[in-house]
Design an enzyme around this catalytic site. Structure first.
Site, PDB file in Angstrom:
ATOM      1  CB  CYS A   1      -0.947  -0.009   1.201  1.00 22.71           C
ATOM      2  SG  CYS A   1      -0.114  -0.028   2.802  1.00 22.71           S
ATOM      3  CB  THR A   2       0.247   4.867   0.291  1.00 24.88           C
ATOM      4  OG1 THR A   2      -0.808   4.827  -0.667  1.00 24.88           O
ATOM      5  CG2 THR A   2       1.044   6.152   0.104  1.00 24.88           C
TER       6      THR A   2
END
Length: 483
Positions: free
Chosen positions: A344-345
């Site tokens: 994810c980020t």
């Protein structure tokens, strides 16, 4: 607390403790693994005897009436014959350390609820240094049990106001999650304040991900106490971050992705899972590898910006992370008997996302990218990840490479700059190039484009609401995926 760890295969965790003299009490599994290795080493050392001068080849270790002159043999013996003793010693040590840490934290909380003692002195710093000059945005999180999140929330508000920082900070009993922007002078002071706080001294400087920006990247400062530091919609007491998948450093993750790509032709039991929302993976992310025989771009199975010759990365077409648990429940067969590599980020969504996926007991293995795409790109700007990285502030995206992998919603020319739909009350993001915007094509879909911007969508109580349009109506809440 230690009893929940008794069945962990700690030797397979593959984690390193960078600061042995300051263990991370928030990551109990990591601490257990570290203590077990130290206990094992001490146990082996206790069985060692120095060789005699007359016979230098004499046994170096003696245990259970047997003699061993190779480290591998004594290690194997102790691992097989004394596993229960090692486990008991490890558990006792862990319980003692956790109890001590809990007592210290309670003492700290009892001694001081005055947050001013945790605010740095800035009297020697010109105020302009906190307002003007080069700026940056910090992204960080820390899972750690907080006895009084309201005190931490109050401290964060006063700290950010003191340093002229804007952004968003979520505090919960399970920890803290924040992204703040300001001058580099201010952000450096913020990091020092965080690391010196009794609760967050377990953090390290590298836990704060930095990117170009500043206070202007956020409209204001929002600090609050919530149930979760990242909204997955599942009680942290039921699915805890402590049950997360195995963390892989960017270098390790890079190797795994490379192997994943190279093994496609021979059949692959691995899934590369993007835990972000559709608008993040849709336009600003792709995992790509350049092969002499072909160009392989790994985007979503359901992606609208599929590029290259085959798609291999699973990016759920969900609008927000709180839909992720339902997505997993609806697609268990997709993950059955698979090795899953999650990203994810910044890493925070994978913490509990991987824990939820593991709780279903369908995957062979679950791994997650430590520090997220942000940390990966710091080390591999020209690696497998291509395109921009979506961020939740007024920048919308940040770049680590020059690739543009998405296109304008209307004319399909290469374009990767998001803007909000121009229709009142519509919160969708739209990719519309400069030429199309000059032609008035500024809405997210034909339905919104056809609407006149008026105030008919204001409810009788005077409050606005989110407008439903083609973008939201045509997308199933929880998509069903297949491999």
């Amino acid at each position: 607390m230690a009893n929940m760890l008794v069945d962990l295969d700690v030797e397979s965790l593959g984690l390193e403790v960078h600061k042995a003299d300051k263990p991370d009490f928030s990551a109990t599994r990591k601490l257990y693994s570290h203590i077990k290795k130290m206990t094992f080493a001490k146990f082996v050392a206790s069985k060692k005897f120095p060789p005699t001068c007359e016979n230098s080849s004499a046994a170096l270790w003696q245990c259970c009436g047997q003699s061993f002159n190779e480290s591998s043999s004594i290690h194997k013996h102790i691992a097989n014959s004394h596993a229960s003793e090692i486990h008991q010693l490890t558990t006792e040590t862990l319980d003692m350390m956790l109890h001590q840490a809990h007592s210290e934290e309670e003492a700290i909380n009892e001694e001081s609820t005055d947050v001013s003692s945790w605010i740095p002195n800035t009297s020697h710093i010109p105020e302009d240094d906190l307002i003007k000059g080069p700026g940056e945005v910090l992204l960080y999180y820390c899972y750690h049990q907080l006895n009084d999140p309201q005190i931490i929330c109050q401290w964060q508000k006063e700290l950010c106001l003191k340093l002229k920082l804007t952004g968003k900070v979520r505090v919960a009993t399970e920890g803290i999650n924040g992204t703040v922007g300001g001058t580099k002078t201010a952000t450096n002071l913020y990091i020092k304040a965080m690391l010196s706080h009794p609760t967050f001294k377990i953090m390290q400087v590298q836990d704060f991900k930095k990117s170009e920006g500043g206070a202007a990247c956020f409209s204001d400062l929002k600090v609050g106490v919530y149930k979760e530091i990242v909204p997955m919609g599942v009680d942290p007491a039921i699915i805890s971050y402590r049950l997360a998948g195995i963390h892989l450093e960017p270098k390790e993750f890079h190797k795994e992705v490379k192997a994943f790509v190279e093994n496609q032709s021979s059949g692959n039991d691995t899934i590369l899972l993007d835990c972000r929302n559709f608008y993040e993976s849709k336009i600003v992310s792709s995992l790509q590898v350049i092969d002499p025989r072909t160009v392989c771009t790994l985007t979503a199975y359901s992606s609208v910006c599929s590029q290259g010759q085959f798609n291999q990365c699973l990016a759920p077409n969900i609008r927000k992370f709180s839909y992720f648990p339902d997505y997993v429940d609806k697609n268990l067969d997709v993950f059955r008997d698979k090795k899953v590599l999650m990203y994810c980020t910044g890493g925070i969504r994978c913490e509990r996302g991987s824990a939820y996926l593991k709780s279903k007991n369908v995957c062979k293995e679950v791994y997650q990218l430590k520090g997220g795409i942000h940390k990966y790109l710091e080390q591999f700007p020209d690696g497998f990840y291509r395109g921009k990285l979506f961020v939740f502030d007024d920048r919308y995206a940040i770049a680590f490479n020059e690739d543009v992998i998405s296109e304008c919603r209307y004319c399909s020319c290469p374009w990767d700059q998001y803007q909000l739909c121009s229709t009142d009350f519509c919160c969708q993001l739209v990719l519309s190039c400069t030429t199309c915007r000059e032609r008035g094509l500024t809405a997210c879909c034909p339905v919104c484009q056809a609407k006149e911007q008026n105030h008919s969508d204001v409810s009788s109580d005077g409050l606005s609401h989110r407008e439903e349009c083609e973008c939201t109506m045509s997308r199933p809440r929880i998509p069903k995926d297949t491999l």
